[in-house]
Design a protein around this motif. Structure first.
Motif, PDB file in Angstrom:
ATOM      1  N   HIS A  59       0.848  -1.193   0.000  1.00 24.69           N
ATOM      2  CA  HIS A  59       0.000   0.000   0.000  1.00 24.69           C
ATOM      3  C   HIS A  59       0.882   1.241   0.000  1.00 24.69           C
ATOM      4  N   MET A  60       0.733   2.037  -1.029  1.00 27.21           N
ATOM      5  CA  MET A  60       1.545   3.239  -1.195  1.00 27.21           C
ATOM      6  C   MET A  60       0.643   4.366  -1.697  1.00 27.21           C
ATOM      7  N   ASP A  61       1.162   5.584  -1.690  1.00 26.18           N
ATOM      8  CA  ASP A  61       0.474   6.686  -2.355  1.00 26.18           C
ATOM      9  C   ASP A  61       0.448   6.412  -3.860  1.00 26.18           C
ATOM     10  N   PRO A  62      -0.639   6.850  -4.517  1.00 25.06           N
ATOM     11  CA  PRO A  62      -1.785   7.602  -3.983  1.00 25.06           C
ATOM     12  C   PRO A  62      -2.943   6.674  -3.630  1.00 25.06           C
ATOM     13  N   HIS A  63      -3.839   7.153  -2.778  1.00 28.21           N
ATOM     14  CA  HIS A  63      -5.097   6.445  -2.537  1.00 28.21           C
ATOM     15  C   HIS A  63      -6.032   6.719  -3.705  1.00 28.21           C
ATOM     16  N   LEU A  64      -6.691   5.678  -4.178  1.00 27.76           N
ATOM     17  CA  LEU A  64      -7.587   5.797  -5.329  1.00 27.76           C
ATOM     18  C   LEU A  64      -9.022   5.576  -4.906  1.00 27.76           C
ATOM     19  N   LEU A  65      -9.829   6.624  -4.986  1.00 29.96           N
ATOM     20  CA  LEU A  65     -11.257   6.488  -4.722  1.00 29.96           C
ATOM     21  C   LEU A  65     -11.944   5.849  -5.923  1.00 29.96           C
ATOM     22  N   ASN A  66     -13.027   5.141  -5.662  1.00 32.36           N
ATOM     23  CA  ASN A  66     -13.812   4.537  -6.737  1.00 32.36           C
ATOM     24  C   ASN A  66     -14.975   5.433  -7.154  1.00 32.36           C
ATOM     25  N   TYR A  67     -14.891   6.684  -6.794  1.00 31.00           N
ATOM     26  CA  TYR A  67     -15.868   7.697  -7.169  1.00 31.00           C
ATOM     27  C   TYR A  67     -15.141   9.033  -7.175  1.00 31.00           C
ATOM     28  N   VAL A  68     -15.749  10.032  -7.770  1.00 30.81           N
ATOM     29  CA  VAL A  68     -15.119  11.346  -7.877  1.00 30.81           C
ATOM     30  C   VAL A  68     -15.438  12.177  -6.645  1.00 30.81           C
ATOM     31  N   SER A  69     -14.392  12.685  -6.020  1.00 28.81           N
ATOM     32  CA  SER A  69     -14.534  13.616  -4.895  1.00 28.81           C
ATOM     33  C   SER A  69     -13.842  14.916  -5.258  1.00 28.81           C
ATOM     34  N   ARG A  70     -14.610  15.969  -5.406  1.00 32.23           N
ATOM     35  CA  ARG A  70     -14.035  17.265  -5.775  1.00 32.23           C
ATOM     36  C   ARG A  70     -13.094  17.782  -4.694  1.00 32.23           C
ATOM     37  N   LYS A  71     -13.296  17.310  -3.464  1.00 26.67           N
ATOM     38  CA  LYS A  71     -12.458  17.782  -2.355  1.00 26.67           C
ATOM     39  C   LYS A  71     -11.006  17.338  -2.522  1.00 26.67           C
ATOM     40  N   ARG A  72     -10.786  16.265  -3.274  1.00 26.43           N
ATOM     41  CA  ARG A  72      -9.434  15.717  -3.405  1.00 26.43           C
ATOM     42  C   ARG A  72      -8.699  16.239  -4.625  1.00 26.43           C
ATOM     43  N   GLY A  73      -9.345  17.069  -5.414  1.00 27.37           N
ATOM     44  CA  GLY A  73      -8.689  17.593  -6.598  1.00 27.37           C
ATOM     45  C   GLY A  73      -8.525  16.543  -7.684  1.00 27.37           C
ATOM     46  N   LYS A  74      -7.662  16.848  -8.661  1.00 18.77           N
ATOM     47  CA  LYS A  74      -7.485  15.949  -9.800  1.00 18.77           C
ATOM     48  C   LYS A  74      -6.491  14.841  -9.532  1.00 18.77           C
ATOM     49  N   GLY A  75      -5.678  14.975  -8.499  1.00 20.43           N
ATOM     50  CA  GLY A  75      -4.683  13.963  -8.206  1.00 20.43           C
ATOM     51  C   GLY A  75      -3.489  14.065  -9.128  1.00 20.43           C
ATOM     52  N   PRO A  76      -2.487  13.200  -8.924  1.00 22.54           N
ATOM     53  CA  PRO A  76      -1.267  13.262  -9.724  1.00 22.54           C
ATOM     54  C   PRO A  76      -1.496  12.863 -11.173  1.00 22.54           C
ATOM     55  N   LYS A  77      -0.593  13.350 -12.024  1.00 25.10           N
ATOM     56  CA  LYS A  77      -0.631  12.973 -13.435  1.00 25.10           C
ATOM     57  C   LYS A  77      -0.086  11.565 -13.600  1.00 25.10           C
ATOM     58  N   LEU A  78      -0.693  10.814 -14.505  1.00 27.41           N
ATOM     59  CA  LEU A  78      -0.251   9.454 -14.793  1.00 27.41           C
ATOM     60  C   LEU A  78       0.873   9.491 -15.833  1.00 27.41           C
ATOM     61  N   VAL A  79       1.997   8.894 -15.473  1.00 27.19           N
ATOM     62  CA  VAL A  79       3.175   8.890 -16.326  1.00 27.19           C
ATOM     63  C   VAL A  79       3.734   7.469 -16.370  1.00 27.19           C
ATOM     64  N   PRO A  80       4.585   7.152 -17.353  1.00 29.72           N
ATOM     65  CA  PRO A  80       5.196   5.823 -17.380  1.00 29.72           C
ATOM     66  C   PRO A  80       5.915   5.518 -16.067  1.00 29.72           C
ATOM     67  N   GLY A  81       5.700   4.306 -15.565  1.00 35.00           N
ATOM     68  CA  GLY A  81       6.265   3.903 -14.286  1.00 35.00           C
ATOM     69  C   GLY A  81       5.306   4.052 -13.124  1.00 35.00           C
ATOM     70  N   PHE A  82       4.137   4.646 -13.380  1.00 31.92           N
ATOM     71  CA  PHE A  82       3.095   4.821 -12.364  1.00 31.92           C
ATOM     72  C   PHE A  82       2.368   3.483 -12.212  1.00 31.92           C
ATOM     73  N   CYS A  83       2.276   2.978 -10.980  1.00 32.70           N
ATOM     74  CA  CYS A  83       1.630   1.683 -10.741  1.00 32.70           C
ATOM     75  C   CYS A  83       0.500   1.827  -9.737  1.00 32.70           C
ATOM     76  N   LEU A  84      -0.633   1.209 -10.054  1.00 30.54           N
ATOM     77  CA  LEU A  84      -1.816   1.279  -9.210  1.00 30.54           C
ATOM     78  C   LEU A  84      -2.430  -0.100  -9.021  1.00 30.54           C
ATOM     79  N   ALA A  85      -3.010  -0.322  -7.846  1.00 31.42           N
ATOM     80  CA  ALA A  85      -3.929  -1.432  -7.629  1.00 31.42           C
ATOM     81  C   ALA A  85      -5.328  -0.833  -7.695  1.00 31.42           C
ATOM     82  N   ILE A  86      -6.069  -1.191  -8.723  1.00 32.55           N
ATOM     83  CA  ILE A  86      -7.419  -0.671  -8.934  1.00 32.55           C
ATOM     84  C   ILE A  86      -8.395  -1.705  -8.405  1.00 32.55           C
TER      85      ILE A  86
END
Length: 279
Positions: free
Chosen positions: A183-210
């Motif tokens: 478990h690492m940054d960033p946390h990924l919500l399964n819905y849109v929350s305007r309070k959290r902003g747009k979040g980081p940009k996705l670039v090569p090397g970015f890894c997520l557990a969806i």
């Protein structure tokens, strides 16, 4: 801080992901009426040992088992035991992880135990799984984290629920970064929350557990007295699906899918990145 991986590190994560896929295949075969959730945990232990990998769940924050086994109204973090006997008509999500040379894989699936499941449950699992793939397809270079959240939520919201009403998108749990830790940054919500902003940009090397989690009723949950097991507040049944994904120059690479996600992403008009372990 978001950990960006190089191709060699992604290849190690692919090794871990294939071990997770093997755990999934073996536990799915073992998830039959009469089996206990402890039986599934033992199956997972054996697969990990055969591959020379370690469980990233066992001992994590004191978690006492190799995998999470979440039955019916349990959303996530169900602890395998000898008391929970699978019955015909149950659904179970199996969440499993593996560590290879310090690099992590993490994925979950929902299985149907026996036969006779209602169309409502079949559709719940389908919607949850397909929303995951919608999120994976949104992992494009230049997109933002919020685009993944939006894709997941939009897919779920557009699906008619048998019998009426709306699906509950679980609010307190979501996806996460993964790599040198589970478990690492960033946390990924399964819905849109305007309070959290747009979040980081996705670039090569970015890894997520969806990992979308969806219930037939409420989006709200509570944690049981064991301090791990999470159930829906209204005890409606839920589904959970998850894959670990690396974004590469050539597109998304589904680390925990045997085919790197090629078939499902093709249905969505997305080309999966090639397998870094292919000869």
């Amino acid at each position: 801080m978001v950990e960006i991986k190089n191709p060699g590190q992604i290849a190690k994560m692919r090794e871990a992901g294939l071990v997770v896929a093997a755990v999934h295949a073996a536990t799915a075969e073992a998830a039959v009426p009469g089996a206990t959730t402890r039986d599934l945990d033992e199956v997972a232990r054996k697969v990990l040992a055969e591959h020379g990998a370690k469980s990233n769940f066992l001992g994590y924050g004191g978690f006492p088992a190799t995998i999470c086994t979440s039955v019916n109204d349990v959303v996530v973090h169900g602890i395998p035991d000898d008391k929970t006997v699978l019955k015909d008509g149950d659904i179970i999500s199996v969440d499993a992880g593996a560590v290879v040379d310090g690099w992590h894989g993490d994925a979950a699936y929902t299985a149907f135990v026996g036969t006779g499941h209602s169309p409502e449950l079949v559709e719940l699992s389908r919607v949850t799984e397909e929303s995951m793939w919608a999120g994976i397809a949104a992992m494009k270079n230049g997109n933002r984290l919020i685009d993944v959240s939006r894709a997941i939520e939009t897919y779920i919201r557009r699906q008619p629920k048998p019998g009426g009403g709306k699906y509950g998108i679980i609010e307190d749990y979501g996806g996460h970064g993964i790599g040198s830790a589970m478990h690492m940054d960033p946390h990924l919500l399964n819905y849109v929350s305007r309070k959290r902003g747009k979040g980081p940009k996705l670039v090569p090397g970015f890894c997520l557990a969806i990992e979308p989690m969806v219930s037939l009723g409420t989006p709200l949950t509570e944690v049981m007295s064991d301090e791990w097991t999470v159930v829906t507040l209204d005890h409606t049944w839920s589904s959970h699906w998850e894959h670990s994904i690396a974004l590469t120059e050539e597109g998304p690479l589904v680390l925990t899918a045997v085919d790197c996600g090629r078939a499902k992403l093709a249905e969505l008009g997305v080309t999966a990145a090639p397998d870094p372990l292919a000869s």
